[in-house]
Design an enzyme around this catalytic site. Structure first.
Site, PDB file in Angstrom:
ATOM      1  CB  SER A 127      -0.903  -0.008   1.242  1.00 29.78           C
ATOM      2  OG  SER A 127      -1.488   1.248   1.480  1.00 29.78           O
ATOM      3  CE1 TYR A 152      -4.095  -2.217   4.915  1.00 25.60           C
ATOM      4  CE2 TYR A 152      -3.628   0.065   4.366  1.00 25.60           C
ATOM      5  CZ  TYR A 152      -3.823  -1.241   3.982  1.00 25.60           C
ATOM      6  OH  TYR A 152      -3.736  -1.569   2.654  1.00 25.60           O
ATOM      7  CE  LYS A 156      -1.754  -4.555   3.217  1.00 24.09           C
ATOM      8  NZ  LYS A 156      -1.905  -5.898   2.605  1.00 24.09           N
TER       9      LYS A 156
END
Length: 391
Positions: A127, A152, A156
């Site tokens: 991402s 989040y 990643k």
């Protein structure tokens, strides 16, 4: 490069269904994994409606290493496309441990099983969130990563580092990290798109819900960014372009590098209000907007330098914002429900007994053995969320 088969995790998610469709149309044999039985049933039916091919599917929880190993004992694959994971930025602030479990621990399980079975090629959907607050724009792959603004993004980043270390320890293990920049839109057929049965998390599906009358207004978090209209500006990438990038990366040899990273995005940005205006123009609907304070972890601007993907993969985004809105609106207003001969209770971690034909546009009859499947608590937490990749 010889590709025996491609195992796709998070196959029933937004990116998963589109990527699988693209891979099938490019002639690849695909095996689909997801823990959500009903979503996997629907995804397989929609993919068949678009491609004419019935895929082999497994209902598997990546938090259970034994379930993953069971799949690898049954299939012949050379590559894994790892798309599964929790993606909601705001939810990650409230449930960080669930995100670390679903995104990091599950990936470690997958990698251990891959190595045990001699599968040494993985493409990981990362991402733009790994970059954190940009030091410069557009973001290129050499921009520092790790100073993420939300859990989040940190998951990643952590997975990227785990993959980097694994590749460094084993020269036969080949990693491609694809950093997605705000995938949106839908398949041009109107048969594939964001999961309409789940509460939307991304901007364009939320705009759709307002246009459809399911929400009174669109809440915009932050109107005081240092941008022309005060709302955040981002690069948006059509899901079809993302899928083409995945396919191109799968087909591109690693040569002298066994770890590589590519941005899949564009330097062209749009503000939230510009996106709303474009959607109103496409749909003919009015989308009322209400402003409130900024969300934790959000940044004011984000765009991608995709020159590396263009140089190595021959990849350039083809579709503009209007096309993204048009395809999303077509999907949102479509009532088509392709028939499926796979019932939910026929899906299991045993998978289907049919073998997907190599050539595209063909299908075969599938049969399933029924077993019960209970997802872990992390998976149950995400039942109301699309587990495909975030942006």
């Amino acid at each position: 490069m010889s590709v025996k088969g491609v195992l796709v995790t998070g196959a029933a998610g937004y990116v998963g269904t589109h990527a699988i469709t693209e891979l099938i149309q490019e002639g690849f044999k695909v095996i689909a994994l997801d823990y959500r039985q009903d979503a996997l049933t629907d995804a397989a039916a929609r993919i068949k409606a678009v491609t004419g091919t019935e895929i082999q599917v497994f209902c598997v929880d990546l938090c259970d290493k034994h379930e993953i190993a069971n799949v690898f004992q049954q299939v012949d694959v050379s590559h894994v496309l790892h798309l599964a994971g929790l993606k909601a930025v705001r939810q990650s602030h409230g449930s960080p441990l669930a995100f670390y479990n679903a995104n990091v621990v599950a990936t470690i399980n997958l990698l251990e099983v891959m190595l045990e079975h001699g599968v040494c090629n993985i493409l990981f959907s990362s991402s733009s969130k790994v970059y954190g607050t940009p030091s410069y724009l557009p973001l290129d792959e050499t921009h520092p990563t790790g100073a993420c603004t939300n859990p989040y993004g940190r998951t990643k980043y952590m997975v990227e580092e785990i993959l980097r270390d694994t590749a460094a320890s084993n020269q036969n293990f080949k990693v491609t990290v694809l950093r997605f920049f705000n995938p949106c839109g839908a398949h041009g057929s109107g048969l594939l798109g964001e999961d309409r049965s789940q509460p939307p998390q991304n901007l364009l599906p939320l705009i759709c819900q307002v246009a459809l009358g399911r929400r009174d207004h669109l809440t915009v978090y932050g109107s005081d960014y240092n941008t022309p209209d005060g709302t955040a500006v981002k690069a948006y990438t059509h899901i079809a372009d993302i899928s083409r990038g995945v396919s191109a990366a799968l087909q591109c040899p690693h040569k002298d590098k066994n770890f590589r990273v590519y941005n899949l995005g564009t330097s062209k940005t749009y503000s939230i209000l510009e996106l709303v205006k474009m959607f109103e123009n496409v749909s003919g609907k009015t989308v009322p907007v209400e402003f409130c304070g900024r969300k934790p972890g959000e940044i004011g601007a984000c765009s991608a330098d995709n020159s590396c993907a263009h140089r190595d993969l021959g990849w350039t985004p083809q579709f503009d914002l209007r096309r993204m809105c048009e395809d999303m609106w077509r999907w949102a207003t479509s009532t088509d429900q392709p028939e499926s001969n796979i019932s939910a209770n026929q899906m299991s971690n045993k998978g289907s007994t049919n073998q997907q034909p190599e050539s595209k546009g063909t299908s075969s009859q599938s049969k399933f053995k029924s077993t019960s499947h209970q997802p872990c608590q992390t998976c149950q937490l995400s039942e109301s969320r699309d587990i495909s990749i975030g942006n």
